[in-house]
Write a protein that holds these residues in place. Sequence first.
Motif, PDB file in Angstrom:
ATOM      1  N   LEU A  37     -10.864   5.202   8.856  1.00 42.51           N
ATOM      2  CA  LEU A  37     -10.442   3.901   8.328  1.00 42.51           C
ATOM      3  C   LEU A  37      -9.781   4.042   6.967  1.00 42.51           C
ATOM      4  N   PHE A  38     -10.331   4.896   6.121  1.00 40.39           N
ATOM      5  CA  PHE A  38      -9.767   5.128   4.795  1.00 40.39           C
ATOM      6  C   PHE A  38      -8.365   5.704   4.908  1.00 40.39           C
ATOM      7  N   LEU A  39      -8.169   6.665   5.807  1.00 42.21           N
ATOM      8  CA  LEU A  39      -6.860   7.286   5.988  1.00 42.21           C
ATOM      9  C   LEU A  39      -5.848   6.300   6.571  1.00 42.21           C
ATOM     10  N   ILE A  40      -6.266   5.474   7.504  1.00 39.44           N
ATOM     11  CA  ILE A  40      -5.370   4.481   8.103  1.00 39.44           C
ATOM     12  C   ILE A  40      -4.928   3.464   7.046  1.00 39.44           C
ATOM     13  N   ARG A  41      -5.863   3.015   6.224  1.00 38.14           N
ATOM     14  CA  ARG A  41      -5.536   2.052   5.147  1.00 38.14           C
ATOM     15  C   ARG A  41      -4.558   2.675   4.171  1.00 38.14           C
ATOM     16  N   GLY A  42      -4.780   3.903   3.773  1.00 37.33           N
ATOM     17  CA  GLY A  42      -3.870   4.585   2.852  1.00 37.33           C
ATOM     18  C   GLY A  42      -2.493   4.742   3.448  1.00 37.33           C
TER      19      GLY A  42
END
Length: 191
Positions: A37-42
């Motif tokens: 989720l963190f990577l997708i948001r970034g």
Amino acid sequence: MDKLVENPENPNDEEDKQGQTGCGKAFLFLLGILLALFLIRGAAVVLNSAPTGAGARPTPTPGPTRTPTPTPIPTPTFKEWKESAEEIPYRTLFRYAEQNAGKLVHYRGEVIQVLEDDGDFQLRVNVTPGDYGFWDDTVFLRYNDAPVRILEDDIIAFVGRMNGTVTYETVMGGTVTIPDITVVSLIIESE
């Protein structure tokens, strides 16, 4: 030395190992989801701010919007009001008062009565000049927020909106009906 020997008959040992392994897997799975989720948001933030065409520039973040200063609406001068008003003969104005209601009219006359209340005036004005300096044909004026005090015998010019007629009781007990006008602009010609 004594050796530590596991007891294969104790079923609790096997359950403890499985419980620790299952809990560890769940923790790692949850950590993986959070990382994804963190990577997708970034990636979404980077894609939204990336140029979209050849030579494209990122759009700046808009700042606070300024509210425009309202442009003051100019107040018409007496001359401008007079040019937009009709000059209706008194007898026509009075005879067809209801049909003339709402019209902007212009007159000049002599103030014969003044009632004042905190800058709001009610005036009776004769608007037809006669012989030897006498005036006839009375109208009733409503003049609100007058910038200057108006006195009896002043000669005034005014532009006003025709309201119809007004009927009032005289000092002698009779009734009189005259044209009723609300002033939009007024000047004192002579005091």
